[in-house]
Write an enzyme that holds these catalytic residues in place. Structure first.
Site, PDB file in Angstrom:
ATOM      1  N   HIS A 151       0.834  -1.203   0.000  1.00 15.70           N
ATOM      2  CA  HIS A 151       0.000   0.000   0.000  1.00 15.70           C
ATOM      3  C   HIS A 151       0.870   1.254   0.000  1.00 15.70           C
ATOM      4  CE1 HIS A 151      -2.743  -3.039   1.622  1.00 15.70           C
ATOM      5  NE2 HIS A 151      -3.720  -2.288   1.150  1.00 15.70           N
ATOM      6  N   ASP A 167      27.264   0.622  -4.531  1.00 13.99           N
ATOM      7  CA  ASP A 167      27.417   1.414  -5.749  1.00 13.99           C
ATOM      8  C   ASP A 167      28.448   2.525  -5.578  1.00 13.99           C
ATOM      9  OD1 ASP A 167      26.708   2.334  -8.446  1.00 13.99           O
ATOM     10  OD2 ASP A 167      25.859   4.052  -7.374  1.00 13.99           O
TER      11      ASP A 167
END
Length: 167
Positions: free
Chosen positions: A83, A134
């Site tokens: 949700h 990263d």
């Protein structure tokens, strides 16, 4: 089983077995929180470079913290059937752990609402760890993301839960 709508034990399955978003409209709004952890293992040299601010892409820890917060807010766009939530707080803490060696991530999501925030906390921790990788991969490609886990949740119909308490 608790929360089972169709005898399968899974709340996200409709009567016909198809994936289905759970209707939370009749649930009471309660204060809810969840905390998840994760870690990125790396060499001592990579950890030292990150802490010294010597990663080519910039401030690894600050960037990973922001990425985790942003990810929590977008969990419903990443995880099917989650949700969209009006989070009241997301906190991402990242600390060095020389014993790994590496960085430990703790992510907490909070709201007052009809559904829990476990997925938001887990998404924040996961994306913070991915961002660390990263940002530092030019220093070391062999880093390992590990120990992504929910460690506690509070509120809601099922009440409070902490890792190690079972269930």
């Amino acid at each position: 089983m608790a929360g089972d709508r169709h005898g399968s034990g899974l709340t996200h399955l409709g009567a016909d077995g198809r994936a289905d978003m759970v209707d939370v409209g009749d649930k009471a709004e309660t204060r809810r929180s969840a905390t998840a952890h994760g870690a990125v293992r790396m060499s001592d040299a990579t950890l030292s470079a990150i802490l010294a601010g010597n990663a080519a892409k910039g401030d690894v820890i600050a960037t990973a913290r922001i990425a985790g917060i942003m990810a929590a807010k977008r969990t419903h766009e990443l995880i099917p059937l989650c949700h969209p939530l009006m989070l009241s707080k997301v906190a991402v803490d990242i600390a060095p752990d020389p014993a790994l060696p590496g960085l430990r991530v703790s992510a907490t999501a909070e709201l007052t609402g009809r559904t829990g925030v476990e997925m938001e906390a887990l998404t924040a921790a996961s994306v913070a760890c991915l961002t660390i990788y990263d940002m530092a991969k030019a220093l070391e490609k062999g880093m390992t993301i590990t120990d992504i886990a929910l460690v506690e949740k509070t509120g809601g119909k099922s009440g409070d839960w902490r890792a190690g308490d079972g269930g």
